[in-house]
Design an enzyme around this catalytic site. Structure first.
Site, mmCIF file in Angstrom:
data_model
loop_
_atom_site.group_PDB
_atom_site.id
_atom_site.type_symbol
_atom_site.label_atom_id
_atom_site.label_comp_id
_atom_site.label_asym_id
_atom_site.label_seq_id
_atom_site.Cartn_x
_atom_site.Cartn_y
_atom_site.Cartn_z
ATOM 1 N N GLU A 99 -5.531 -8.587 0.979
ATOM 2 C CA GLU A 99 -6.166 -8.192 2.233
ATOM 3 C C GLU A 99 -7.635 -7.897 1.987
ATOM 4 O O GLU A 99 -7.991 -7.261 0.989
ATOM 5 C CB GLU A 99 -5.536 -6.915 2.838
ATOM 6 N N GLU A 101 0.802 -1.230 0.000
ATOM 7 C CA GLU A 101 0.000 0.000 0.000
ATOM 8 C C GLU A 101 0.830 1.274 0.000
ATOM 9 O O GLU A 101 0.805 2.032 0.973
ATOM 10 C CB GLU A 101 -0.931 0.021 1.217
#
Ligand code: PNW
Length: 445
Positions: free
Chosen positions: A353, A172
């Site tokens: 995720e 991320e």
């Protein structure tokens, strides 16, 4: 309320990779063991006022010492794949120089333990824990850190070799940009838009250099980026909201996707930043070529949609979870998967995720978390629909395997399938974990 354990009768493709994910600083603890150096998260969490209740990752779930028992729990769940991250400052205490053998050995034992249990290791090279010494030298605002990252990656690739079949570069990048440098809720806690997008470029550059480093080793493992993508929708009808949504999508998604998969930054975002911005001035000739080095797969992390107002603000349309930024909207998973498949080429996708925090409490030997079961089931159904519509999704990882240090929220938010009783470090499989074991055994929901 419909029964959360209700089965939908959806079977996944044979060999589908059911998994769970964690990251180093969130679970390992052992902050001073075996020559580990400090990272920006040690500094940040030890700074008063930065994390809820002053929580730190010093001990966390003590996974560094309890990894064998944790591996057994993964086996009990029947996981096919486990995603973890490697702590850079365990490998290079101050971010440069010769690797620390004791640090590498920990991850070698972990990987061996996974392989012995027939669980495929998936390793993230960087999940936000930059060595503090590198931060002191400018952190990701410094172009040199991208080259230091490639050097660190090279050490790790050589040590773990092909025992790790899938590598993820940077977890991320957007969260580092936004939380680390725009709002300052995460380490290093800056509020500086000029710096933020400079950091974005250097994170992208670091990604590309790490891909090249893997190829240079001759290692046949696969590698790709791990991007948290947010489907963006206009909050209302009309041209203004549509235009605002388009630009919002540029900052949330295309900035990262286009640079890697198209070899260019989105022009609307570059125009918005302006030619005098630190980022635009920092783009060297050849950088986009490095950033767009071919990858083997795209890892998508999906939590929430974003609804954009005509003025470029955001509003909530769906119920919010315990995390105030998360709206529960399973169709967003379908939308983002089909979109990246349509717009960024026919490469394998993995969900690295997806999950939900719930107010879990230990009741004897049980933890009842019906909200998590319903959330996972509905998102799995959305993933199934995407597969049915032609998306080459090969695996899905629940965030998270176990409760852990949820960054600025400390230990207050519980995201795990496995409950961690921090005072005793006892692990208890939540009801969702028992449910997930059946999903895996049945290969479907
Ligand atoms: C991810 N958002 O972060 C991280 O990769 C994990 O380490 C973290 O524990 C998990 O999600 C839960 O928060 C995110 O604003 C941070 O949409 C922010 C967002 C999404 C994910």
């Amino acid at each position: 309320v419909p029964d959360p354990e209700h089965r939908l009768g959806l079977r996944f493709p044979d060999g589908f990779g059911w998994g769970a994910a964690t990251s180093a600083y969130q679970i390992e603890g052992a902050a001073k063991d075996d020559g580990r150096g400090e990272s920006v998260w040690d500094t940040f969490s030890h700074t008063p006022g930065r994390t809820r209740g002053g929580d730190t990752g010093d001990v966390a779930a003590d996974h560094y010492h309890r990894y064998e028992a944790d591996l057994d729990l993964m086996r009990e769940l029947g996981l096919r794949t486990y995603r973890f991250s490697i702590s850079w400052s365990r490998i290079q205490a101050d971010g440069t120089g010769a690797p620390n053998q004791r640090g590498l050995d920990f991850y070698r034992r972990l990987v061996d333990g996974l392989l012995a249990r027939d669980i495929a290791p998936m390793a993230t090279l960087f999940h936000w824990d930059l060595p503090q010494s590198l931060q002191d030298g400018g952190g990701w605002e410094s172009r040199d850190v991208a080259y230091r990252f490639a050097d660190y990656a090279d050490h790790v690739f050589r040590a773990l070799g092909e025992n790790v079949p899938v590598w993820l570069t940077i977890n991320e990048p957007k969260t580092v940009v936004q939380n680390g440098y725009l709002h300052g809720h995460h380490a290093p806690g800056h509020r500086d838009p000029g710096a933020a997008y400079l950091v974005a470029h250097h994170l992208q550059l670091a990604h590309g250099l790490a891909v090249a480093a893997l190829r240079a080793t001759g290692n046949s493992s696969r590698i790709g980026p791990a991007l948290n993508l947010h489907p963006c929708y206009p909050a209302v009808e009309g041209a203004e909201a549509a235009a605002a949504t388009r630009l919002y999508d540029g900052y949330e998604n295309r900035l990262y996707l286009d640079s890697i998969f198209k070899g260019s930054y989105p022009t609307d975002v570059l125009d918005d930043l302006g030619p005098q911005s630190r980022m635009v001035r920092a783009i060297h000739d050849g950088d986009l070529k490095i950033i767009s080095a071919p990858v083997d797969l795209l890892a998508v992390q999906y939590y929430t949609p974003i609804y954009v107002t005509p003025g470029g603000g955001t509003e909530h349309k769906w119920p919010t979870s315990e995390a105030n930024w998360q709206q529960i909207y399973p169709d967003g998973m379908y939308d983002i998967l089909t979109r990246v498949h349509r717009e960024y080429g026919d490469l394998p996708l993995t969900i690295t995720e997806n999950g939900l925090p719930t107010p879990d409490t230990l009741n004897g030997d049980t933890v009842d978390d019906p909200g998590r079961i319903a959330f996972l089931r509905d998102h799995m159904a959305a993933a199934h629909r995407a597969i049915r519509d032609g998306v080459p999704l090969e695996s899905y990882h629940v965030w998270s395997l176990m409760d852990n240090f949820e960054w600025a929220e400390g230990y207050d938010q519980r995201w795990g399938l496995i409950y961690v009783d921090y005072p005793t470090q006892r692990r208890v499989l939540k009801r969702s974990a028992h449910w997930y074991r059946r999903v895996i055994a049945d290969n479907g929901v």
